[in-house]
Write an enzyme that holds these catalytic residues in place. Structure first.
Site, PDB file in Angstrom:
ATOM      1  N   HIS A 109      -2.078  -7.091   6.712  1.00 48.49           N
ATOM      2  CA  HIS A 109      -2.981  -5.997   6.359  1.00 48.49           C
ATOM      3  C   HIS A 109      -4.260  -6.110   7.182  1.00 48.49           C
ATOM      4  CE1 HIS A 109      -1.080  -5.170   2.141  1.00 48.49           C
ATOM      5  NE2 HIS A 109      -0.204  -5.089   3.124  1.00 48.49           N
ATOM      6  N   GLU A 111      -7.361  -6.607   6.369  1.00 48.67           N
ATOM      7  CA  GLU A 111      -8.231  -7.722   6.021  1.00 48.67           C
ATOM      8  C   GLU A 111      -7.746  -9.019   6.648  1.00 48.67           C
ATOM      9  OE1 GLU A 111      -7.898  -5.097   2.240  1.00 48.67           O
ATOM     10  OE2 GLU A 111      -6.711  -5.578   4.008  1.00 48.67           O
ATOM     11  N   CYS A 134      -5.825  -5.335  -1.695  1.00 49.72           N
ATOM     12  CA  CYS A 134      -4.714  -5.427  -2.646  1.00 49.72           C
ATOM     13  C   CYS A 134      -4.775  -6.724  -3.438  1.00 49.72           C
ATOM     14  CB  CYS A 134      -3.382  -5.280  -1.928  1.00 49.72           C
ATOM     15  SG  CYS A 134      -2.978  -6.623  -0.802  1.00 49.72           S
ATOM     16  N   CYS A 143      -4.422  -9.628  -0.434  1.00 53.06           N
ATOM     17  CA  CYS A 143      -5.556  -9.755   0.499  1.00 53.06           C
ATOM     18  C   CYS A 143      -6.759 -10.401  -0.172  1.00 53.06           C
ATOM     19  CB  CYS A 143      -5.929  -8.388   1.055  1.00 53.06           C
ATOM     20  SG  CYS A 143      -4.674  -7.715   2.160  1.00 53.06           S
TER      21      CYS A 143
END
Length: 188
Positions: A109, A111, A134, A143
């Site tokens: 992701h 991040e 998330c 994350c």
């Protein structure tokens, strides 16, 4: 016509008074100006350093969320069925040290990409993320775990997660002692 934008020192407010055609700019009282208003510094307890810093931070947060949004848009559609998310991380001194965007499903992701780019410099820094991080195990770990492990001190979120399955990231970050700011006023 020309406007003067005086600096405001911490602990002082601005008072504008009508003046003559030859008024003075308070930054240097020896210089006459043609501005029809006279600006003078007056002590004002309501205008504190923290208020001024808060306004500067608010504007900086907007700029950085817009930067994260531009990063997310570079991969628009690539992450489907996941949303395109962008993330920018600055170190404790405010220097951008990592950026990322969500790529293909099952991949890292935004991040995670930004934290990898930032490395140890993320500790004590700020992350700007277009979507709430998330808080669930799917094809990738949450994350929020990576943000907490990286030692990021502050997270600015553009939009809350609308999917109940993935939401709860902001609450989890707050529980870990991380300052979380939601900025729905920024189009992210």
């Amino acid at each position: 016509h020309r406007h003067h934008h005086p600096r405001v020192r911490p602990g002082y407010g601005i008072e504008l008074r009508l003046g003559s055609a030859r008024t003075r700019d308070f930054r240097d009282p020896a210089i006459p100006t043609r501005h029809p208003l006279r600006c003078s510094l007056i002590p004002d307890r309501r205008s504190t350093r923290s208020t001024l810093m808060s306004n500067q931070t608010h504007d900086h947060d907007r700029l950085m969320l817009e930067r994260a949004t531009r990063r997310a848009l570079r991969g628009h559609g690539e992450a489907e069925p996941n949303p395109s998310v962008g993330c920018v991380i600055a170190d404790a001194d405010g220097r951008v040290v990592g950026e990322g965007r969500t790529r293909h499903p099952g991949g890292p992701h935004a991040e995670i990409e930004a934290i990898r780019g930032a490395g140890a410099a993320a500790r004590g820094g700020t992350a700007w993320v277009t979507l709430e991080p998330c808080n669930h195990h799917g094809k990738t770990p949450p994350c929020v775990d990576a943000i907490i492990a990286a030692g990021i001190a502050r997270v600015v979120v553009g939009s809350p997660e609308s999917n109940d399955f993935a939401s709860g990231g902001m609450a989890r970050l707050r529980e870990a002692g991380i300052e979380v700011v939601l900025r729905p006023d920024v189009d992210s």
